[in-house]
Every structure is written in C-alpha cells, then in structure tokens.
Scaffold this active site. Structure first.
Site, PDB file in Angstrom:
ATOM      1  N   ASP A 180       0.797  -1.214   0.000  1.00  0.00           N
ATOM      2  CA  ASP A 180       0.000   0.000   0.000  1.00  0.00           C
ATOM      3  C   ASP A 180       0.834   1.272   0.000  1.00  0.00           C
ATOM      4  O   ASP A 180       0.383   2.332  -0.429  1.00  0.00           O
ATOM      5  CB  ASP A 180      -0.961   0.003   1.190  1.00  0.00           C
ATOM      6  CG  ASP A 180      -0.276  -0.255   2.522  1.00  0.00           C
ATOM      7  OD1 ASP A 180       0.954  -0.359   2.565  1.00  0.00           O
ATOM      8  OD2 ASP A 180      -1.006  -0.359   3.526  1.00  0.00           O
ATOM      9  N   GLU A 181       2.081   1.184   0.470  1.00  0.00           N
ATOM     10  CA  GLU A 181       2.901   2.386   0.574  1.00  0.00           C
ATOM     11  C   GLU A 181       3.289   2.965  -0.791  1.00  0.00           C
ATOM     12  O   GLU A 181       3.765   4.099  -0.857  1.00  0.00           O
ATOM     13  CB  GLU A 181       4.147   2.110   1.407  1.00  0.00           C
ATOM     14  CG  GLU A 181       5.075   1.063   0.820  1.00  0.00           C
ATOM     15  CD  GLU A 181       6.131   0.632   1.828  1.00  0.00           C
ATOM     16  OE1 GLU A 181       6.925   1.477   2.264  1.00  0.00           O
ATOM     17  OE2 GLU A 181       6.149  -0.552   2.185  1.00  0.00           O
ATOM     18  N   TYR A 236      12.590   3.061  -0.378  1.00  0.00           N
ATOM     19  CA  TYR A 236      12.111   1.691  -0.152  1.00  0.00           C
ATOM     20  C   TYR A 236      10.799   1.438  -0.897  1.00  0.00           C
ATOM     21  O   TYR A 236      10.659   0.468  -1.639  1.00  0.00           O
ATOM     22  CB  TYR A 236      11.942   1.485   1.351  1.00  0.00           C
ATOM     23  CG  TYR A 236      11.394   0.143   1.767  1.00  0.00           C
ATOM     24  CD1 TYR A 236      12.126  -1.021   1.592  1.00  0.00           C
ATOM     25  CD2 TYR A 236      10.140   0.055   2.378  1.00  0.00           C
ATOM     26  CE1 TYR A 236      11.628  -2.250   1.999  1.00  0.00           C
ATOM     27  CE2 TYR A 236       9.635  -1.172   2.798  1.00  0.00           C
ATOM     28  CZ  TYR A 236      10.384  -2.314   2.600  1.00  0.00           C
ATOM     29  OH  TYR A 236       9.886  -3.528   3.002  1.00  0.00           O
ATOM     30  N   ALA A 286       9.554   3.368  -3.245  1.00  0.00           N
ATOM     31  CA  ALA A 286       9.744   3.666  -4.669  1.00  0.00           C
ATOM     32  C   ALA A 286      10.260   2.444  -5.421  1.00  0.00           C
ATOM     33  O   ALA A 286       9.900   2.213  -6.582  1.00  0.00           O
ATOM     34  CB  ALA A 286      10.707   4.838  -4.840  1.00  0.00           C
ATOM     35  N   ASN A 329      -0.045  -3.999   5.363  1.00  0.00           N
ATOM     36  CA  ASN A 329       1.011  -4.615   6.169  1.00  0.00           C
ATOM     37  C   ASN A 329       0.666  -6.050   6.558  1.00  0.00           C
ATOM     38  O   ASN A 329      -0.395  -6.299   7.126  1.00  0.00           O
ATOM     39  CB  ASN A 329       1.240  -3.804   7.446  1.00  0.00           C
ATOM     40  CG  ASN A 329       2.105  -2.588   7.211  1.00  0.00           C
ATOM     41  OD1 ASN A 329       2.108  -2.007   6.128  1.00  0.00           O
ATOM     42  ND2 ASN A 329       2.840  -2.183   8.232  1.00  0.00           N
ATOM     43  N   PRO A 383      11.130  -0.263  20.430  1.00  0.00           N
ATOM     44  CA  PRO A 383      11.307   1.079  19.878  1.00  0.00           C
ATOM     45  C   PRO A 383      10.104   1.484  19.034  1.00  0.00           C
ATOM     46  O   PRO A 383       9.802   0.867  18.018  1.00  0.00           O
ATOM     47  CB  PRO A 383      12.559   0.927  19.005  1.00  0.00           C
ATOM     48  CG  PRO A 383      12.544  -0.515  18.589  1.00  0.00           C
ATOM     49  CD  PRO A 383      11.923  -1.280  19.722  1.00  0.00           C
ATOM     50  N   ARG A 403      -1.564   2.067  10.083  1.00  0.00           N
ATOM     51  CA  ARG A 403      -1.401   1.045   9.057  1.00  0.00           C
ATOM     52  C   ARG A 403      -2.593   0.089   9.105  1.00  0.00           C
ATOM     53  O   ARG A 403      -3.213  -0.110  10.149  1.00  0.00           O
ATOM     54  CB  ARG A 403      -0.102   0.244   9.276  1.00  0.00           C
ATOM     55  CG  ARG A 403       1.176   1.077   9.219  1.00  0.00           C
ATOM     56  CD  ARG A 403       1.423   1.621   7.841  1.00  0.00           C
ATOM     57  NE  ARG A 403       2.672   2.379   7.750  1.00  0.00           N
ATOM     58  CZ  ARG A 403       2.767   3.704   7.853  1.00  0.00           C
ATOM     59  NH1 ARG A 403       1.666   4.422   8.079  1.00  0.00           N
ATOM     60  NH2 ARG A 403       3.922   4.320   7.744  1.00  0.00           N
TER      61      ARG A 403
END
Length: 219
Positions: free
Chosen positions: A1-2, A24, A26, A53, A79, A88
């Site tokens: 999806d990104e 990434y 792209a 995701n 983190p 997401r």
C-alpha cells in the site's frame, strides 16, 4: 500500500497514481511498473497486487509486530517511532496467501488488485494490544506489565503518517474477504512466537540483532 504514499482521509483505489515517498517504497513501485511494461509490450500474463502490512508466523524479526513481540518476550524495550500515531492496515499472512491464489486463478490478466485486512490501527495501539496479550499469556513474567517496555524513539526518514487502501474491487469481482480480524490474527501470532522461540532465536543469533536496516550512519 505504501506505493500510493500517505493519505489523511479516505482510501486509495487501484486507479490512483502511485506516489511513493521513500526509496524503499519507490523500489516497490518501480518493480510493478517494470512488470506492467512486460505485460503491455510482450503480452506477459501478469496481475499486480498491492497489499497492506502483513503479519503472522515466520515473519523476519525486523518487521514491526515480530520485533515488538520478541523484544517484549525477552524483556527488552520496544522502539516506537515518533509519537506512535502512524496508521497502518494489517493483513494476516494466511489471508494474503489466499488472496494471491484467488487472483492467480480467477483474476483478470493485466489488472491490479488492492488486498487489505480491514484493520487500521495506530502503531501505539498495536504495541499496547501485544502488551495486553503477553500480560495475559505470561502473567508471571518479571517484566509484567509489558507496557512499561514501550520506548518512544526518533522518527525514521520518510515515515508516512497513514496508509489506507480500498479493497472493495477484489471483494466485488472475485469474492475475496479476509477471514481473520486483527484481534484473532494477532493472538494467534503472539502465541506462535511464544511457542517457537527456537526459530526466532536462531534468526537473531547471526549478525541481525533487531536493528532497523536502511538508515545511513553519518559517521
């Protein structure tokens, strides 16, 4: 999806232009364009999928959910980038595999299909849900409650605020729907990592130690 880039409201359909915002993502968009060109130029029989995701068993521990789960099991800090409010959509790997088989066997050659889990969550909600599951499944853990291990860290470059895809096309045209909701799929995933410590400990016994790859060291 990104490959669609970030979106504040609504969701991306397959007809929207691709607008990746990091090298990434792209690279993923470029790979799709290369495959599309082979279809148009040479008639290669292909269909394209753009999924949200993934999560589930056997996922490499660098990815968000297995990184959080395995760190929490070990009593290490998790983190969390920025304020943890990046959104997401989550898709269980079994549902994704089923969608790929559906598209490969019944999809239209040359078409693109969004594949989503209908499970939008902020990153902070994801890690808190994992913490609650581990509190339930490991109540005697010395680091319980697990939420105290959440550690906000500096945001990463090109970190899009929200991804959201409209997966109505695959539902309408091919009759596919995800079978797992996020709560059922995440519980199964956390239980799998608890039961398969030997697998992910072997993965982590090499050079990889849980760091995020792809960041440039200024030194």
């Amino acid at each position: 999806d990104e490959v669609y880039g970030s979106i504040d409201e609504g969701s991306w359909t397959e007809s929207e232009p691709l607008q990746p915002n990091s090298p990434y993502s792209a690279a993923k968009a470029a790979a799709e364009m290369l495959v599309r060109a082979y279809h148009v130029t040479y008639g290669l029989n292909v269909s394209s999928t753009r999924c949200s995701n993934n999560y589930g068993p056997y996922q490499f521990p660098e990815k968000v959910i297995p990184l959080f789960v395995t760190n929490l099991i070990d009593g290490k800090n998790v983190p969390l980038y920025g304020d943890g409010l990046n959104v997401r959509d989550w898709l269980h790997v079994d549902d994704h595999a089923d969608a790929l088989i559906t598209i490969a066997t019944r999809g239209i050659i040359g078409e693109s299909y969004n594949v989503g889990g209908n499970a939008e969550r902020t990153n902070i909600d994801v890690v808190r849900t994992i913490c609650r599951l581990l509190d339930e499944l490991q109540p005697d853990a010395p680091h319980c409650p697990h939420e105290k291990l959440i550690a906000l860290v500096a945001d990463r470059p090109g970190h899009d605020a929200r991804y959201a895809i409209d997966a109505s096309k695959i539902a309408r045209d091919l009759g596919w729907h995800p079978r797992e909701n996020f709560e059922s799929g995440l519980r199964k995933t956390v239980e799998w990592y608890l039961q398969n410590r030997d697998w992910w400990e072997r993965v982590r016994s090499g050079l990889y130690r849980g760091e995020r790859p792809g960041l440039i060291d200024a030194d």
